[in-house]
Design a protein around this motif. Structure first.
Motif, PDB file in Angstrom:
ATOM      1  N   PHE A  42      15.776  18.617  59.923  1.00  0.00           N
ATOM      2  CA  PHE A  42      15.456  19.225  61.217  1.00  0.00           C
ATOM      3  C   PHE A  42      15.728  18.267  62.361  1.00  0.00           C
ATOM      4  O   PHE A  42      16.383  18.609  63.343  1.00  0.00           O
ATOM      5  N   LEU A  46      18.347  18.617  65.339  1.00  0.00           N
ATOM      6  CA  LEU A  46      17.777  18.676  66.685  1.00  0.00           C
ATOM      7  C   LEU A  46      18.509  17.703  67.610  1.00  0.00           C
ATOM      8  O   LEU A  46      18.902  18.060  68.735  1.00  0.00           O
ATOM      9  N   SER A  49      22.251  18.895  68.142  1.00  0.00           N
ATOM     10  CA  SER A  49      22.373  20.052  69.031  1.00  0.00           C
ATOM     11  C   SER A  49      21.972  19.702  70.457  1.00  0.00           C
ATOM     12  O   SER A  49      22.493  20.271  71.419  1.00  0.00           O
ATOM     13  N   THR A  50      21.037  18.770  70.595  1.00  0.00           N
ATOM     14  CA  THR A  50      20.675  18.291  71.935  1.00  0.00           C
ATOM     15  C   THR A  50      21.876  17.594  72.571  1.00  0.00           C
ATOM     16  O   THR A  50      22.141  17.753  73.770  1.00  0.00           O
ATOM     17  N   PHE A  71      22.121  25.072  67.418  1.00  0.00           N
ATOM     18  CA  PHE A  71      21.049  24.688  66.508  1.00  0.00           C
ATOM     19  C   PHE A  71      20.789  25.738  65.429  1.00  0.00           C
ATOM     20  O   PHE A  71      20.764  25.424  64.230  1.00  0.00           O
ATOM     21  N   ILE A  86       8.136  26.120  66.240  1.00  0.00           N
ATOM     22  CA  ILE A  86       8.455  25.202  67.339  1.00  0.00           C
ATOM     23  C   ILE A  86       7.624  25.540  68.571  1.00  0.00           C
ATOM     24  O   ILE A  86       7.095  24.641  69.246  1.00  0.00           O
TER      25      ILE A  86
END
Length: 238
Positions: A42, A46, A49-50, A71, A86
């Motif tokens: 994850f 994360l 994709s950020t 993501f 989330i």
């Protein structure tokens, strides 16, 4: 003439160490999603994709849209399963990160000095977080009750720092020319980028961030307390 003042949040209005903040944030959100996905997988996605979101320059998509498209396509967990977890993290667990931050009275003093001059005040935080996370950090800084003209977040922003488009979008939203804006921040790369479109800049040195040891070129620099004491004069000068 300065008509709007943009304040960065992390490391500026809210003193913190960026590495400590990232470590705590990733640790706690990883622990939260462990019920539905391997935390390491994850966190890795994360961050990836950020990065896609930060590099994006497609003005037709918000940062949130860019992030989620990348993501959710790659994470391998159904949207309806992962996103509620989330969301719950930001509602109940994000506050755990507060322990590595501190409140500075000068943050409120500086903001109030701007308001007393009759100028717009903007929270120009890098919009990689949802609005709920930004609002919580403003509360940690003790300034969440202030009526800001704009607070950037990933739901409504289309660009990230250090892209100049991020600053141009803010100026357009305010109906200001870049030369009518003062950007206050602690990150040499991200915040001083505002100068490239003609904004005046103030580098806050309390939690100075200069990852690449770049040459510092700013109109003003000093501590947050020094800013609080001199911002009215800076505004008059400009």
């Amino acid at each position: 003439m300065i008509k709007s003042v943009l304040f960065d949040l992390d490391g500026t209005l809210l003193p913190l160490n960026q590495d400590d903040f990232a470590r705590e944030y990733l640790t706690h959100i990883g622990a939260k999603v462990a019920q539905v996905i391997d935390p390491k997988k994850f966190v890795s996605q994360l961050l990836a994709s950020t990065d896609v979101m930060v590099r994006n320059k497609d003005k037709t998509k918000t940062n949130q849209q860019v992030f989620l498209e990348d993501f959710l396509h790659k994470i391998g967990v159904a949207r309806e399963i992962l996103l509620p977890v989330i969301d719950e993290f930001y509602e109940t667990d994000f506050v755990l990160v507060k322990s590595i931050t501190r409140r500075a009275a000068a943050a409120r003093q500086a903001i109030m000095a701007v308001i007393e001059c009759g100028l717009d005040v903007v929270v120009a935080t890098n919009p990689i977080f949802p609005a709920s996370a930004v609002r919580q950090r403003l509360a940690w800084a003790g300034v969440d009750d202030i009526n800001f003209k704009l607070i950037t977040s990933y739901e409504q922003s289309h660009f990230c720092k250090p892209h100049v488009e991020y600053y141009l979008e803010i100026a357009a939203h305010l109906g200001r020319l870049p030369a009518e804006c003062l950007m206050v921040g602690n990150d040499v790369k991200e915040d001083l980028a505002a100068a490239r479109i003609g904004m005046t800049t103030y580098l806050v040195t309390d939690c100075l961030l200069n990852v690449k040891n770049a040459v510092i070129n700013t109109d003003y620099q000093g501590t947050l307390q020094e800013l609080a004491q001199t911002i009215a004069q800076i505004i008059k000068e400009r």
